[in-house]
Design a protein around this motif. Structure first.
Motif, mmCIF file in Angstrom:
data_model
loop_
_atom_site.group_PDB
_atom_site.id
_atom_site.type_symbol
_atom_site.label_atom_id
_atom_site.label_comp_id
_atom_site.label_asym_id
_atom_site.label_seq_id
_atom_site.Cartn_x
_atom_site.Cartn_y
_atom_site.Cartn_z
ATOM 1 N N SER A 185 56.179 -13.950 64.777
ATOM 2 C CA SER A 185 54.972 -13.365 65.414
ATOM 3 C C SER A 185 54.463 -12.669 64.308
ATOM 4 O O SER A 185 53.485 -11.826 64.517
ATOM 5 C CB SER A 185 55.234 -12.465 66.531
ATOM 6 O OG SER A 185 56.089 -11.450 66.081
ATOM 7 N N SER A 231 53.881 -19.568 62.554
ATOM 8 C CA SER A 231 53.738 -18.774 63.947
ATOM 9 C C SER A 231 54.913 -19.330 64.849
ATOM 10 O O SER A 231 54.863 -18.753 66.000
ATOM 11 C CB SER A 231 52.208 -18.952 64.420
ATOM 12 O OG SER A 231 51.524 -18.185 63.565
ATOM 13 N N HIS A 238 50.398 -17.498 67.440
ATOM 14 C CA HIS A 238 51.306 -18.018 68.339
ATOM 15 C C HIS A 238 51.293 -19.549 68.813
ATOM 16 O O HIS A 238 51.806 -20.069 69.698
ATOM 17 C CB HIS A 238 51.295 -17.316 69.778
ATOM 18 C CG HIS A 238 49.904 -17.434 70.434
ATOM 19 N ND1 HIS A 238 48.923 -16.924 70.075
ATOM 20 C CD2 HIS A 238 49.655 -18.568 71.366
ATOM 21 C CE1 HIS A 238 47.768 -17.208 70.869
ATOM 22 N NE2 HIS A 238 48.170 -17.975 71.488
#
Length: 400
Positions: A267, A263, A225
């Motif tokens: 995801s 990212s 992330h």
């Protein structure tokens, strides 16, 4: 060991800032009688204030404050008269036909005792302070610092405005310093020449991540992330290939490089593993911040797509170099890559410096130390570069 540096926003983070100040300054015999458990003043209540805090394993270890000029002036103005400097800079800006200067101060630096010898902690705090100042449109920075740390600011090229001034109630001498923002921004982000637009668009939204050699940033197969930009140090990118039961070395990245950027888009699991090849400083962009900023300005999404496109081309070139290039071709390729990411020396125009050792250059090129040294010696003899223990210096305009 890893350290996260961020803008203090929550009640807990701000409490950590104020308590850490008290802990550090009271240990030094300063402010202990004036404050009780926390150190906070009127300048912490001004809306434009930015308190930056560093954590190691959720333990607060360092903090610094950035204040933008207001009717109250700056905290530094209350310990030294910066009026002559302000007047001089204002006159210079007017004579040059530029806008009124915007002043800010950096202060309330507090670093826990066991971390004071870690230069990267102070450097990380300062880089983030510079980013915040840049976002606020600051043109000049002033500061009053403990004279024991004055050498740091002198090495950064700050102007000392007077001899040390005794502060009787604190039992220390303070030194007033000032600098334009431009050289500090160059010091902090000069390695990202090709990503300047990206930095501009996300200014003020970064966190910093400091890791020791051998630290794993992320692993292949885990969710991601965040994306990372390297300000100092290096990162090895590897991938385990099941069909051959081998771990493949995909890249060794250095200052100015970006990784993990896919990212930000989705995801999906990480396709590779990233490990620090030496002590490393990283700028971190989170996916939430990326999409929030991109929705505000679609141009930011376009900029990221351009970065992704370039990175995919670079990754393809790199895999071909590792797979098929000769030793000479590999060494030439990585010299060109280093030159491309090298930072201009503000004190010596015409010189570009890449901070890494010859051994790190050899590892990056999949060469032995002796082979790398012979190659660099040849380029040095051709007057294209010079190298020392910890850096390679390129001469502007002389292709390697």
């Amino acid at each position: 060991m890893s350290i996260r540096i961020k803008l203090a926003k929550t009640e807990q983070e701000l409490s950590d800032v104020y308590r850490l100040r008290y802990q550090v300054y009271s240990e030094l015999g300063q402010f202990a009688e004036k404050y009780d458990d926390v150190i906070v003043d009127v300048f912490d209540a001004i809306p434009s204030v930015a308190n930056i805090i560093a954590y190691s394993d959720d333990v607060p270890i360092a903090t610094i404050r950035v204040n933008l000029d207001t009717a109250l002036k700056l905290p530094s103005d209350h310990t030294f008269d910066f009026t002559p400097y302000r007047d001089r800079i204002t006159a210079e800006e007017q004579d040059a036909g530029r806008s009124q200067p915007v002043f800010a101060s950096a202060g309330m630096l507090a670093i826990a005792a066991e971390w004071r010898n870690r230069r990267n902690v102070f450097a990380g705090l300062l880089r983030m302070a510079v980013d915040i100042g840049h976002m606020l449109g600051v043109t000049h920075i002033v500061a009053t610092v403990n004279d024991e740390t004055a050498g740091i600011y002198e090495r950064l090229g700050w102007e000392r405005l007077s001899q040390p001034v005794p502060m009787g109630d604190l039992g220390v001498n303070i030194s007033p310093f000032a600098t334009p923002m431009a050289p500090m921004y160059h010091w902090a982000f000069g390695m990202f020449r090709e990503k300047k637009d990206l930095l501009e668009q996300f200014s003020g939204c970064f966190t910093w991540y400091l890791v020791d050699k051998g630290s794993k940033i992320f692993s292949q197969g885990e969710p991601g992330h965040e994306a990372y930009l390297i300000t100092k140090g290096g990162i090895d990118i590897t991938c385990f290939h099941e069909a051959s039961d081998r771990t493949l070395h995909l890249a060794r990245l250095g200052p100015g490089d970006m990784f993990g950027e896919l990212s930000l888009i989705d995801s999906s699991e990480r396709s590779a593993t990233a490990v620090a090849s030496r002590n490393t400083e990283l700028i971190v962009i989170s996916r939430d911040v990326f999409w929030e900023k991109s929705s505000e300005n679609p141009a930011q999404l376009k900029a990221m797509m351009q970065v992704l496109s370039a990175r995919l081309r670079d990754a393809n070139n790199l895999s071909m170099i590792y797979a098929y290039a000769s030793l000479e071709e590999r060494l030439s390729y990585f010299v060109k890559m280093l030159r491309k990411s090298a930072v201009e020396d503000v004190r010596s125009p015409g010189l570009l410096r890449a901070k890494l050792t010859v051994q790190e250059f050899a590892d990056m090129s999949h060469a032995s130390l002796e082979e790398a040294e012979r190659f660099l010696q040849k380029l040095h003899a051709e007057d294209k570069l010079e190298y020392s223990k910890h850096q390679i210096t390129f001469f502007e305009g002389r292709e390697s």
